[in-house]
Structure formats: structure tokens, C-alpha cells
Motif scaffolding. Sequence first.
Motif, mmCIF file in Angstrom:
data_model
loop_
_atom_site.group_PDB
_atom_site.id
_atom_site.type_symbol
_atom_site.label_atom_id
_atom_site.label_comp_id
_atom_site.label_asym_id
_atom_site.label_seq_id
_atom_site.Cartn_x
_atom_site.Cartn_y
_atom_site.Cartn_z
ATOM 1 N N PRO A 1 0.667 -1.150 0.101
ATOM 2 C CA PRO A 1 0.108 -0.030 -0.104
ATOM 3 C C PRO A 1 0.961 1.205 -0.111
ATOM 4 C CG PRO A 1 -0.926 -1.593 1.565
ATOM 5 C CD PRO A 1 0.655 -2.329 1.180
ATOM 6 N N PRO A 2 0.609 2.309 -0.854
ATOM 7 C CA PRO A 2 1.067 3.527 -0.862
ATOM 8 C C PRO A 2 1.640 4.198 0.344
ATOM 9 C CG PRO A 2 -0.515 3.484 -2.563
ATOM 10 C CD PRO A 2 -0.592 2.351 -1.796
ATOM 11 N N ALA A 3 0.932 4.293 1.667
ATOM 12 C CA ALA A 3 0.885 4.637 2.827
ATOM 13 C C ALA A 3 2.248 3.990 3.482
ATOM 14 C CB ALA A 3 -0.455 4.757 3.636
ATOM 15 N N GLN A 4 2.495 2.766 3.203
ATOM 16 C CA GLN A 4 3.590 2.080 3.685
ATOM 17 C C GLN A 4 4.855 1.661 2.938
ATOM 18 O OE1 GLN A 4 0.707 -1.188 4.521
ATOM 19 N NE2 GLN A 4 1.182 -0.720 6.684
ATOM 20 N N ALA A 5 4.678 2.392 1.765
ATOM 21 C CA ALA A 5 5.833 2.123 0.730
ATOM 22 C C ALA A 5 7.194 2.855 1.412
ATOM 23 C CB ALA A 5 5.428 2.631 -0.400
ATOM 24 N N GLY A 6 7.136 3.881 1.976
ATOM 25 C CA GLY A 6 8.479 4.387 2.408
ATOM 26 C C GLY A 6 8.991 3.481 3.685
ATOM 27 N N LEU A 7 8.279 3.057 4.444
ATOM 28 C CA LEU A 7 8.576 2.102 5.728
ATOM 29 C C LEU A 7 9.204 0.797 4.994
ATOM 30 C CD1 LEU A 7 5.619 2.670 8.032
ATOM 31 C CD2 LEU A 7 7.917 3.513 8.356
ATOM 32 N N GLY A 8 8.402 0.424 4.062
ATOM 33 C CA GLY A 8 8.867 -0.691 3.059
ATOM 34 C C GLY A 8 10.245 -0.569 2.669
ATOM 35 N N SER A 9 10.418 0.494 1.799
ATOM 36 C CA SER A 9 11.843 0.619 1.326
ATOM 37 C C SER A 9 12.805 0.611 2.358
ATOM 38 C CB SER A 9 11.632 1.994 0.523
ATOM 39 O OG SER A 9 11.450 3.150 1.531
ATOM 40 N N GLY A 10 12.489 1.464 3.520
ATOM 41 C CA GLY A 10 13.511 1.500 4.502
ATOM 42 C C GLY A 10 13.932 -0.089 5.056
ATOM 43 N N ILE A 11 12.910 -0.735 5.290
ATOM 44 C CA ILE A 11 13.198 -2.077 5.650
ATOM 45 C C ILE A 11 13.961 -2.782 4.719
ATOM 46 C CG2 ILE A 11 12.301 -4.382 6.459
ATOM 47 C CD1 ILE A 11 9.891 -2.933 7.627
ATOM 48 N N LEU A 12 13.538 -2.923 3.366
ATOM 49 C CA LEU A 12 14.521 -3.670 2.267
ATOM 50 C C LEU A 12 15.759 -3.160 2.200
ATOM 51 C CD1 LEU A 12 11.593 -3.606 -0.309
ATOM 52 C CD2 LEU A 12 12.575 -5.686 0.887
ATOM 53 N N LEU A 13 16.057 -1.668 2.293
ATOM 54 C CA LEU A 13 17.343 -1.292 2.247
ATOM 55 C C LEU A 13 18.119 -1.629 3.450
ATOM 56 C CD1 LEU A 13 16.605 1.935 0.372
ATOM 57 C CD2 LEU A 13 17.780 0.163 -0.404
ATOM 58 N N THR A 14 17.483 -1.523 4.572
ATOM 59 C CA THR A 14 18.279 -1.904 5.826
ATOM 60 C C THR A 14 18.600 -3.365 5.733
ATOM 61 O OG1 THR A 14 17.160 -0.322 7.025
ATOM 62 C CG2 THR A 14 17.924 -2.299 8.367
ATOM 63 N N SER A 15 17.938 -4.214 5.252
ATOM 64 C CA SER A 15 18.017 -5.539 4.918
ATOM 65 C C SER A 15 19.359 -5.874 4.092
ATOM 66 C CB SER A 15 17.074 -6.611 4.717
ATOM 67 O OG SER A 15 16.639 -6.143 3.397
ATOM 68 N N GLN A 16 19.288 -5.164 3.186
ATOM 69 C CA GLN A 16 20.337 -5.103 2.080
ATOM 70 C C GLN A 16 21.889 -4.832 2.680
ATOM 71 O OE1 GLN A 16 20.325 -1.884 -0.664
ATOM 72 N NE2 GLN A 16 21.751 -2.697 -1.957
ATOM 73 N N GLN A 17 21.724 -3.865 3.362
ATOM 74 C CA GLN A 17 23.132 -3.600 4.259
ATOM 75 C C GLN A 17 23.367 -4.758 5.125
ATOM 76 O OE1 GLN A 17 25.361 -1.292 2.993
ATOM 77 N NE2 GLN A 17 23.877 -0.903 1.435
ATOM 78 N N THR A 18 22.593 -5.090 5.961
ATOM 79 C CA THR A 18 22.742 -6.006 6.956
ATOM 80 C C THR A 18 23.356 -7.446 6.320
ATOM 81 O OG1 THR A 18 20.945 -5.034 8.473
ATOM 82 C CG2 THR A 18 21.551 -7.285 8.803
ATOM 83 N N CYS A 19 22.655 -7.640 5.218
ATOM 84 C CA CYS A 19 22.749 -9.143 4.615
ATOM 85 C C CYS A 19 24.300 -9.055 3.793
ATOM 86 C CB CYS A 19 21.781 -9.558 3.855
ATOM 87 S SG CYS A 19 20.240 -9.986 4.673
ATOM 88 N N LEU A 20 24.718 -7.911 3.354
ATOM 89 C CA LEU A 20 25.890 -7.865 2.744
ATOM 90 C C LEU A 20 27.133 -8.007 3.779
ATOM 91 C CD1 LEU A 20 25.567 -4.792 0.363
ATOM 92 C CD2 LEU A 20 25.757 -7.068 -0.147
ATOM 93 N N ALA A 21 26.923 -7.402 4.928
ATOM 94 C CA ALA A 21 27.756 -7.772 6.106
ATOM 95 C C ALA A 21 27.834 -9.117 6.528
ATOM 96 C CB ALA A 21 27.546 -6.736 7.035
#
Length: 482
Positions: free
Chosen positions: A410-430
Motif C-alpha cells: 500500500p502506498p501509505a506504507q511504501a516508505g517504511l517498506g523501502s527502509g526495511i528492504l534497504l536496511t536488510s540489504q546492508q545487513t545481509c551484505l555484512a
Amino acid sequence: MTDQLQAVTGPAATRSRAAASPLGPVALTTLLFGAFLPMLSFFIINVALPAIGSDLHAGSGELQLVVGSYGIANATLLVVGGRLGDGFGRKRLFLVGLTGFTVMSLICAIAPTIGVLLAARVVQGAAAAAMTPQVLASISALLAGEHRARAMAMFGVAGGAAAALGQILGGVLIEANVFNLGWRAVFLVNVPVGLLAIAAAFRVLPETKADRAQRVDLIGAALLALTLVLLLLPLTEGRPLGWPLWTWICLAASVPAVAVLGLHQHRSERSGHAPLIPPTVLRLRAMRIGLLLAVAFFTTFGGFMFVFAFATQGEAHMSPLEGGLSLLPLAVGFLITSIYGPRLQVRYGAGLILRGWLIQAVGYALLAVVALTLWPHVDPLRLAVPMLVAGFGSGLVMVPLIGVVLSQVPPAQAGLGSGILLTSQQTCLALGAATVGTAYLSIAGSNWGQGGALATVALAITAISVLMAPVTHQLRSSGKGA
């Protein structure tokens, strides 16, 4: 990462965006350095690790921390950086992050000991976390329609280009050995680029803020950092130290730390505050599937890029330049899919990611065959076909992943979702450098050798890629137009 998309979906935001001046080419290019430089710094370091270890007398565990410490700091503070930008101004936080990143790059370049280098890498990762969220936030706040979609695609291309070209550029810099800098050049190269970007940002970037800034969840960030340290520190240091008691205590303590983090996030959301990782967003089916795909891809990709430098510069006796050139076909495949991926995403949706997993599986399987049959007599030419195929597949997974998942949120949660996905990206690279790196180093020290260890890692990634195909199909069937 931030509530940037959420902040531009309401009526007030619509009026604000309509009144805002669109980003010009120079301003957009300047912003995109906020995506390019942090990702470049993560991957360019891999090819320099053997030289760093020799020069600073660092063991394999410390070298894993050179990668992991940067990723932990970045992942922990991405959401915090985004929300600080929403409240204090995105241009201001972008400049703070970019300045800190540039200064820390210089300190990394002149680091006299491994301890100084590790400390500077932590602060460099934190500075990147202040800078990167402002890129997507500013694009979302200042652009709309086709201009915004094009800028978002360029954001993906910038990150993909940095990941693909990082180790190649690192090999070239080390081999050139300009002014006898050696590995220090891979950090020093950020300084002139950073200074130019700072000057441009002062002049051309407009300032934006969120209509209503969210409170920063510092407790959540601290708990996430504690959890990552308890998990990654023993995984990186345990093997070279012989797995002393403290490593097992830390690993055991990471379980209750995760539980406390989850409890805090639930309580924070129920009390009306803005948690670091909102549980309501995690309950969305598309987000759960997207997170699983992100964990699988970024952990294996980050781990592979870490071990590949050790393998090629170890028993294969390649120079840093040859090791970097071995990744050139992967970079070519990655860049092609980065450029054409957004157009293909419109046509295939999540089906593009599914195809990427299968192509990637073929590429890594071919790499395993080469490692098992030709090792250590390999060179960039003999590795070209497997790396090209793997690069195509990796690009088809990475480039559209965040966009496809968020299109089903849902658009209202897209910003939060992008934050979670990008946080997981950096976490998992490490996490990849810690887990895959430790597994590789353990196998390489046995009778299997580095060739057998590289083949084992490649076959493991092949298996994970195949397993992710049906998972991606679930995302595909849950979306529209996929």
C-alpha cells in the motif's frame, strides 16, 4: 530507511511537490553520488583485502570486520538517517553524511593500524547512512510521474554500477600503484569525488523536509546494532581464534536480543510512535516474501564478492588487477540488466526476478565446474562465461527487487517498506562476508583447498537460487501485472 514515500502521499505533500522545482541534471547527478559512493566503498575494498592484511598485519577475522563493520553501522542507522533528514532537512543531512564519508575515506587511506582502519570504517558506514536515505527522499519530494520513475531507475543503476565496477576499479588502482599508494588508493579515490559532490550540493540541491517528521527510534537502532554485533562478531572472529567461549556466549545472546528488539518494536508501534522496523509492515505478504528474497540474494552476493578476491589472489596467483578483470564480464552483465531492467520490469514484473534466479543459478554452476576442473590454472578468460551469466542473473534479481516488492505494498506504507528492504540489504551484505567468508576460509584450510572452497560456495549459491525461484513465483502471483 525513511518515510520518504509515505511523506509525499498526502494532500499537503501533493501541494508541496507541485510547488517544488524539479531536479535538474546536475542536481540529480549530485544526489546519485549518495547511492554510488557508499556501494562502491563496500565492494571496492574486497580486492584490496589481501594487501591490507599483509601491510597492516591483519588476520582473516579482522579483514572480515573491515567489510562487516561498515555494513553494520550503515544498516543500523539507515532509518535513523532518513528520519533525521525528514525533520532537519534532507539537503542538510546529505551534506553532513557526504562530508563525513569523505573525511573518513581520507582517514581510512592513511590508517597506520588495522584498529584505526576499523574505527574509521564504522564512522564511514554511519556517514553513508546519513547520506543515502536523502537521495530517494529528495527524488520523491521533488519529482513526479515519468521524471520520478526515471530518477528511481537511475538510483538503481547507480547502485548496480558501483557494485559491479567496485572490485575492477580497486584492482586497477592497486596495480597502478600511483605514488606508491597501494591499497590506500581504494579509499583515497573517494576524496576528490566527495569534494566535488559537496561543492555541487551546496549550489544546486534544493532543501526539503517532511510535512510531519517522525520521532527517531534510537532505542530500536541501539538494539539492532547490539543484535548485529552479537551475531557477526563471533562469526568473523570465532574461526581464527579457535571458537573461544565468548563467541558461543555472544551467539546465544543474539537470540534474546532479537526477541527484545521485536518486543520493543511492537510496543513502540502500539503506543503510536514510529518504530525502526514496523511490525504492521512486516505482516504484509509481499514484504515478507521480498525480505526473504533480499536476505537470500544480498547474503550470497556479498559473501561471494568477499571470497572471490581471496580465491583469485590466493592459489590462482592472480594480481589484484587480474582478479578485478575476472569480474569484468559480471560487471558487463550487471550493467546491461541495470540499464534495461526498468523497461523489462514493466513487461515482466516479478517474473523478471524469477528469470534472474534461474540464470544466476546457471552462472554459478558453471563457475563451480571451472573451479573443480581447472583450478588453480584459471585466468580472467576462463572465468568469463560463468561470470557473464552470473552477472546477467544477479542484475535481473537485484535491480527490480525493491521496486517490484514496493509496487505490491500500500502506498501509505511504501516508505517504511523501502527502509526495511534497504536496511536488510546492508545487513545481509555484512552478514554474507561473515558467514560465507567463514565457511569459505574453513573449507579452504582443509584438503579441498581454495578451489574446492570456491566451488562449494558457488554450488551453495546455485542451490539457493533454485530454491528462491518458487518463492519469487509467490510474489509474482500476489502482484498485479507481473
